[in-house]
Design a protein around this motif. Structure first.
Motif, PDB file in Angstrom:
ATOM      1  N   SER A 112      41.100  29.695 -23.355  1.00  0.00           N
ATOM      2  CA  SER A 112      42.467  29.655 -22.822  1.00  0.00           C
ATOM      3  C   SER A 112      42.579  28.828 -21.533  1.00  0.00           C
ATOM      4  CB  SER A 112      42.972  31.072 -22.560  1.00  0.00           C
ATOM      5  OG  SER A 112      42.168  31.712 -21.592  1.00  0.00           O
ATOM      6  N   TYR A 113      41.453  28.415 -20.960  1.00  0.00           N
ATOM      7  CA  TYR A 113      41.453  27.698 -19.683  1.00  0.00           C
ATOM      8  C   TYR A 113      41.300  26.186 -19.820  1.00  0.00           C
ATOM      9  CZ  TYR A 113      40.596  32.425 -18.024  1.00  0.00           C
ATOM     10  OH  TYR A 113      40.690  33.771 -17.787  1.00  0.00           O
ATOM     11  N   TYR A 114      40.950  25.718 -21.017  1.00  0.00           N
ATOM     12  CA  TYR A 114      40.609  24.310 -21.191  1.00  0.00           C
ATOM     13  C   TYR A 114      41.251  23.696 -22.431  1.00  0.00           C
ATOM     14  CZ  TYR A 114      36.919  25.124 -17.774  1.00  0.00           C
ATOM     15  OH  TYR A 114      36.240  25.431 -16.625  1.00  0.00           O
ATOM     16  N   PHE A 115      41.480  22.399 -22.353  1.00  0.00           N
ATOM     17  CA  PHE A 115      41.771  21.577 -23.522  1.00  0.00           C
ATOM     18  C   PHE A 115      40.444  21.060 -24.053  1.00  0.00           C
ATOM     19  CE2 PHE A 115      45.527  20.780 -20.757  1.00  0.00           C
ATOM     20  CZ  PHE A 115      46.529  21.220 -21.619  1.00  0.00           C
ATOM     21  N   LYS A 134      34.232  30.711 -26.797  1.00  0.00           N
ATOM     22  CA  LYS A 134      35.334  31.632 -27.112  1.00  0.00           C
ATOM     23  C   LYS A 134      35.936  32.231 -25.841  1.00  0.00           C
ATOM     24  CE  LYS A 134      36.432  35.654 -29.888  1.00  0.00           C
ATOM     25  NZ  LYS A 134      35.923  36.716 -30.758  1.00  0.00           N
ATOM     26  N   ASN A 135      35.098  32.547 -24.863  1.00  0.00           N
ATOM     27  CA  ASN A 135      35.571  33.189 -23.631  1.00  0.00           C
ATOM     28  C   ASN A 135      36.336  32.261 -22.698  1.00  0.00           C
ATOM     29  OD1 ASN A 135      34.740  35.871 -24.039  1.00  0.00           O
ATOM     30  ND2 ASN A 135      32.640  35.332 -23.510  1.00  0.00           N
ATOM     31  N   LEU A 175      35.902  26.206 -31.876  1.00  0.00           N
ATOM     32  CA  LEU A 175      36.583  25.062 -31.272  1.00  0.00           C
ATOM     33  C   LEU A 175      38.071  25.042 -31.601  1.00  0.00           C
ATOM     34  CD1 LEU A 175      33.964  22.198 -31.759  1.00  0.00           C
ATOM     35  CD2 LEU A 175      34.289  23.720 -29.799  1.00  0.00           C
ATOM     36  N   ASP A 176      38.463  25.737 -32.648  1.00  0.00           N
ATOM     37  CA  ASP A 176      39.872  25.794 -33.030  1.00  0.00           C
ATOM     38  C   ASP A 176      40.730  26.549 -32.011  1.00  0.00           C
ATOM     39  OD1 ASP A 176      39.386  24.316 -35.290  1.00  0.00           O
ATOM     40  OD2 ASP A 176      39.211  26.059 -36.611  1.00  0.00           O
ATOM     41  N   PHE A 199      21.588  27.154 -21.162  1.00  0.00           N
ATOM     42  CA  PHE A 199      21.578  28.477 -21.770  1.00  0.00           C
ATOM     43  C   PHE A 199      21.185  28.345 -23.241  1.00  0.00           C
ATOM     44  CE2 PHE A 199      25.985  27.019 -21.764  1.00  0.00           C
ATOM     45  CZ  PHE A 199      26.383  27.198 -23.080  1.00  0.00           C
ATOM     46  N   HIS A 200      20.756  29.443 -23.819  1.00  0.00           N
ATOM     47  CA  HIS A 200      20.272  29.445 -25.196  1.00  0.00           C
ATOM     48  C   HIS A 200      21.426  29.200 -26.169  1.00  0.00           C
ATOM     49  CE1 HIS A 200      18.351  30.748 -28.904  1.00  0.00           C
ATOM     50  NE2 HIS A 200      17.207  30.557 -28.274  1.00  0.00           N
ATOM     51  N   SER A 201      21.136  28.482 -27.217  1.00  0.00           N
ATOM     52  CA  SER A 201      22.170  28.121 -28.192  1.00  0.00           C
ATOM     53  C   SER A 201      22.809  29.335 -28.860  1.00  0.00           C
ATOM     54  CB  SER A 201      21.597  27.175 -29.241  1.00  0.00           C
ATOM     55  OG  SER A 201      20.529  27.791 -29.931  1.00  0.00           O
ATOM     56  N   ASN A 202      22.118  30.463 -28.892  1.00  0.00           N
ATOM     57  CA  ASN A 202      22.736  31.640 -29.522  1.00  0.00           C
ATOM     58  C   ASN A 202      23.890  32.201 -28.690  1.00  0.00           C
ATOM     59  OD1 ASN A 202      21.443  33.071 -27.480  1.00  0.00           O
ATOM     60  ND2 ASN A 202      20.038  34.148 -28.842  1.00  0.00           N
ATOM     61  N   MET A 203      24.082  31.714 -27.460  1.00  0.00           N
ATOM     62  CA  MET A 203      25.205  32.134 -26.609  1.00  0.00           C
ATOM     63  C   MET A 203      26.370  31.146 -26.668  1.00  0.00           C
ATOM     64  SD  MET A 203      23.045  33.237 -23.218  1.00  0.00           S
ATOM     65  CE  MET A 203      24.531  33.494 -22.263  1.00  0.00           C
ATOM     66  N   PHE A 204      26.155  30.020 -27.306  1.00  0.00           N
ATOM     67  CA  PHE A 204      27.093  28.902 -27.259  1.00  0.00           C
ATOM     68  C   PHE A 204      28.490  29.281 -27.744  1.00  0.00           C
ATOM     69  CE2 PHE A 204      27.645  24.179 -28.573  1.00  0.00           C
ATOM     70  CZ  PHE A 204      28.239  23.895 -27.362  1.00  0.00           C
ATOM     71  N   ALA A 205      28.583  29.846 -28.912  1.00  0.00           N
ATOM     72  CA  ALA A 205      29.894  30.190 -29.485  1.00  0.00           C
ATOM     73  C   ALA A 205      30.619  31.216 -28.619  1.00  0.00           C
ATOM     74  CB  ALA A 205      29.729  30.698 -30.907  1.00  0.00           C
ATOM     75  N   ALA A 206      29.890  32.209 -28.098  1.00  0.00           N
ATOM     76  CA  ALA A 206      30.518  33.235 -27.258  1.00  0.00           C
ATOM     77  C   ALA A 206      31.052  32.633 -25.951  1.00  0.00           C
ATOM     78  CB  ALA A 206      29.528  34.353 -26.963  1.00  0.00           C
ATOM     79  N   VAL A 207      30.287  31.721 -25.347  1.00  0.00           N
ATOM     80  CA  VAL A 207      30.745  31.061 -24.120  1.00  0.00           C
ATOM     81  C   VAL A 207      32.038  30.298 -24.400  1.00  0.00           C
ATOM     82  CG1 VAL A 207      30.218  29.217 -22.475  1.00  0.00           C
ATOM     83  CG2 VAL A 207      28.472  30.922 -23.029  1.00  0.00           C
TER      84      VAL A 207
END
Length: 185
Positions: free
Chosen positions: A47-50, A43-44, A7-8, A33-41
């Motif tokens: 740069s597009y969102y606040f 991170k990707n 989130l940083d 989607f599965h929670s194990n994908m959450f951090a990767a989503v």
């Protein structure tokens, strides 16, 4: 990968800055989607969102008490994807400690329109002012509605940098019905 570390990467936005994307009248699209994908989503898309930051917190807890008929007419309409359906609830936004009585209508055109009144708590009865509000914004008889399911969850809210879109991620869902509790971590 830790979600809070990811989130940083987002620049913060305040509630007042987010007013331009309040979206009480909107189109919703939902994905699971599965929670194990959450951090990767997260991170990707950084740069597009606040990210909404309230009182220094980037995750917000929500608590809701939904009203329905004894035979779950509102839930059944939602479950079956019926257009022109309602959700009636009290919602507590814990981060700001604000309460609302909300009537959400999904139109047969795919729009979601939300109307709300401020209140002081999640109420297990529907006072006259809330019943009148419901009558004003729907054809549903408030006398047929009773408290049904209570939910709470954690939400991350993102706003596109061009202020045309809002994205929410809900997790740590908890449901209470008839004193039985179900957690979805």
């Amino acid at each position: 990968m830790n979600i809070h570390t990811v989130l940083d990467v987002f620049s913060p936005i305040s509630l007042s800055e987010m007013d331009a994307v309040e979206l009480l009248d909107r189109t919703d699209t939902k994905y699971v989607f599965h929670s194990n994908m959450f951090a990767a989503v997260l991170k990707n898309i950084g740069s597009y969102y606040f990210i909404l930051e309230v009182n220094g917190m980037r995750t917000c807890r929500y608590e809701s008490l939904y009203y329905d008929s004894e035979n779950f007419a509102l839930y059944t309409m939602h479950h079956n994807g019926k257009g022109n359906r309602l959700k009636v609830r009290y919602r507590h936004y814990e981060t700001t400690d604000k309460y609302f009585f909300e009537v959400k209508r999904k139109t047969n055109k795919g729009r979601t329109v939300k109307k709300r009144l401020t209140c002081n708590a999640l109420e297990s009865t529907m006072p006259v002012d809330k019943a009148e509000f419901l009558k004003k914004w729907s054809a549903f008889d408030p006398g047929h509605l009773i408290p049904s399911v209570q939910t709470d969850f954690t939400r991350i809210t993102l706003v596109s940098k061009d202020f045309t879109e809002r994205v929410t991620f809900d997790y740590d869902l908890n449901f209470i019905y008839n004193n039985a509790e179900k957690k979805l971590d």
